[in-house]
Design a protein around this motif. Structure first.
Motif, mmCIF file in Angstrom:
data_model
loop_
_atom_site.group_PDB
_atom_site.id
_atom_site.type_symbol
_atom_site.label_atom_id
_atom_site.label_comp_id
_atom_site.label_asym_id
_atom_site.label_seq_id
_atom_site.Cartn_x
_atom_site.Cartn_y
_atom_site.Cartn_z
ATOM 1 N N VAL A 289 0.685 -1.154 -0.385
ATOM 2 C CA VAL A 289 -0.309 0.365 0.251
ATOM 3 C C VAL A 289 0.811 1.250 0.145
ATOM 4 O O VAL A 289 0.847 2.189 -0.594
ATOM 5 C CB VAL A 289 -0.999 0.270 1.228
ATOM 6 N N ILE B 149 0.868 3.918 -2.776
ATOM 7 C CA ILE B 149 0.482 5.085 -3.460
ATOM 8 C C ILE B 149 1.820 5.954 -3.450
ATOM 9 O O ILE B 149 1.027 7.338 -4.267
ATOM 10 C CB ILE B 149 -0.735 5.475 -1.300
ATOM 11 N N TRP C 158 -7.402 8.135 4.040
ATOM 12 C CA TRP C 158 -7.846 6.655 4.458
ATOM 13 C C TRP C 158 -8.774 6.588 3.340
ATOM 14 O O TRP C 158 -8.827 6.182 2.455
ATOM 15 C CB TRP C 158 -8.496 6.405 5.487
ATOM 16 N N ILE D 27 -6.855 6.621 -0.036
ATOM 17 C CA ILE D 27 -6.310 5.572 -0.044
ATOM 18 C C ILE D 27 -6.807 4.651 -0.564
ATOM 19 O O ILE D 27 -7.250 3.897 -1.920
ATOM 20 C CB ILE D 27 -5.409 4.779 1.117
#
Length: 572
Positions: free
Chosen positions: A8, A12, A55, A58
């Motif tokens: 992750v 990102i 969040w 994401i």
């Protein structure tokens, strides 16, 4: 998120949501890492905590990357029975929230699309398929706390039907068409069973009474797969409901019965051909699913390579003659014929079919249903059809001499005739016609070609990976390492889209027998099957095994599939 946070973080960065400097700073700010803690998890949390990324951003990026739907949990209130499917302890531990039962598929919210292990384990535990949707982790945690309200829950299968296991649910359906309030759980179950089978693209639903249980299986891509079945004590009620829907006698339990259920789901009309067969432990029901509007296959989707497709198009575009598709039941003959009709269906051509039953309705084509009880046999329908001056005639199957002779005569008088035969290979179509009584000179004059086929499962395109077969595997299918030079064999690793099977959908392997002048003369002279096959091979005919070899080399299917569907050329 607690798994694959290293992925992750890299993700990102690649998407430009954070800079490499932001990540470096977040890791530096962590200081000493407590024992047992994942530094990537802590670094990701630090990036969110310091406002470098949210969040929500994401999760939105991950949903696009994994083609998963985002869900807004603020307005969702799952039903109590749905919450019982996953305990609060499991929900909090795995950050997963059950949202609703859609048919017999459980829709859940998750925050980590990479956590397939949790999805698989809960799916196995509940024996239902999960349909995961994405939500930001902090919103998901809040929703879990709000929805469960501190309760610990568990469920039995019958809770889905609206009764508890201890309640001893026992429903007897009425003999007439009226529905009583007590019937609702059985009606819901039967409806959800059909909807689930259609959603999974099953071709058949099998409900089989065994000694101590009531087994439910779906045939998906030609393979039977067992589903979660209802308790044995609900067997009679489920069977009665289906017989009622199929409009067959509920009182008759001694002889086989056939019926039909018409349904509409997702804006599509679906027909289910229902077969009821008495067995030792009760009546077995098989429902064949016919999507009347769903058969829109082009010729490439059948599995033809470009050269075979061109040859096939040439055969079916003729002005007269007989073209046959051969193979056992379930080998896709009807699908091939419908696709051929769809290809040649033009406003300047009149097409009439006679079928038993009419499986798919096609626009612009006159379709006739055989009704033997009133004398509408294949032969009777054919005679009447020819007086309608069609250009093209399709006969569901040539079964007897009378039907075969009418078809041959139609071909000899300027009609193009399509039909099917039950033979093991394409060349055997000639000997089969002769065996049922058609004179060889008529077969020679009318037959234009025959296509034999089998179905093999196609490798799932979402999880296909390069694969190198070993020498033993290649030998088993009649190939060598030299044959695989420059090839791209593949194997499916298994994913959510294919149900971890590695296959999704089916394609044909074909043997196309084209009648040349030399072969016409041989048929006229009464040549045997071996000589006809030898001459066809000399003229360039590929066997089904050879076509399968090409499809293994191209990465369409696997050696195991071709081995299971075809026979070696030296034993034909």
């Amino acid at each position: 998120m607690t798994t694959a946070d290293d992925y992750v973080i890299q993700f990102i960065q690649d998407k430009g949501l954070v800079s490499p400097a932001d990540v470096t700073q977040a890791r530096a700010d962590l200081g000493a890492i407590p024992e047992g803690q994942n530094p990537d998890t802590l670094a990701l949390a630090k990036l969110v905590e310091t406002g470098k990324v949210a969040w929500a951003k994401i999760t939105e990026a991950l949903s696009k990357e994994f083609d998963m739907e985002l869900v807004d949990l603020s307005q969702i209130a799952p039903a109590e029975d749905v919450l019982k499917l996953i305990s609060r302890d499991q929900a909090e531990r795995h950050n997963i929230l059950p949202l609703q039962m859609d048919g017999v598929e459980l829709v859940v919210a998750i925050s980590d699309p990479l956590d397939t292990e949790t999805i698989d384990s809960i799916s196995r535990m509940l024996k239902v398929a999960l349909n995961p949707k994405l939500a930001p982790p902090e919103e998901l945690k809040a929703a879990i706390s709000r929805c469960y309200n501190g309760g610990q829950m568990s469920v039995s299968y019958d809770d889905i039907l609206g009764k508890s296991e201890e309640g001893g649910l026992s429903v007897e359906l009425p003999q007439g068409g009226d529905v009583k309030e007590d019937d609702a759980p059985i009606i819901r179950y039967v409806n959800s069973l059909i909807v689930d089978a259609i959603r999974r693209k099953a071709s058949d639903i099998h409900l089989e009474p065994l000694e101590k249980r009531f087994r439910v299986r779906f045939r998906i891509d030609g393979v039977l797969q067992e589903m979660k079945g209802p308790p044995k004590r609900l067997q009679a009620s489920v069977i009665s409901r289906l017989k009622l829907m199929a409009e067959v006698s509920l009182a008759e339990k001694r002889i086989p019965q056939d019926g039909r259920i018409q349904a509409r789901t997702g804006g599509r009309d679906i027909d289910l051909r229902v077969s009821v067969l008495p067995t030792v432990y009760g009546e077995s029901i098989v429902m064949r699913i016919l999507d009347k509007e769903g058969l829109k296959l082009g010729l490439p989707e059948l599995g033809f390579f470009a050269d075979d497709q061109a040859k096939f198009q040439g055969l079916i575009s003729g002005s007269d003659g007989v073209f046959l598709v051969t193979g056992p039941t379930g080998s896709g003959k009807s699908t091939t014929l419908y696709s051929a009709l769809n290809y040649i269906n033009k406003p300047d051509r009149k097409i009439i079919t006679v079928e038993d039953p009419v499986e798919y309705q096609m626009a612009g084509i006159n379709q006739v249903q055989v009704k033997r009880d009133v004398g509408m046999t294949f032969a009777a329908a054919l005679r009447a059809m020819l007086r309608q001056a069609p250009n093209i005639v399709m006969i569901g199957e040539i079964r007897d001499l009378e039907t075969a002779e009418i078809a041959i005569n139609a071909a000899l008088t300027g009609h193009m005739v399509f039909s099917t035969l039950h033979t093991n290979d394409s060349v055997s179509a000639v000997t089969r016609l002769v065996d049922i009584g058609v004179k060889p000179f008529l077969v020679s004059a009318a037959l234009r070609g025959a296509l034999a086929q089998r179905l093999v499962r196609r490798i799932c395109q979402s999880c296909a990976q390069p694969y190198k077969p070993n020498a033993k595997e290649l030998y088993s299918i009649g190939m060598s390492e030299q044959d695989m030079a420059g090839a791209t064999p593949m194997k499916g690793a298994g994913c959510v889209k294919c149900g971890e099977r590695g296959y999704k959908g089916r394609r044909g392997v074909f043997e196309m027998f084209v009648i040349t002048e030399e072969i016409q003369e041989m048929i006229y002279s009464g040549a045997n099957l071996v000589d006809l096959r030898r001459k066809a091979r000399e003229a360039g005919m590929r066997t089904m095994r050879e076509d399968g070899q090409r499809k293994v080399a191209s990465g369409m299917t696997t050696i195991e599939e071709v081995m299971g569907a075809t026979v070696a050329d030296d034993i034909i």
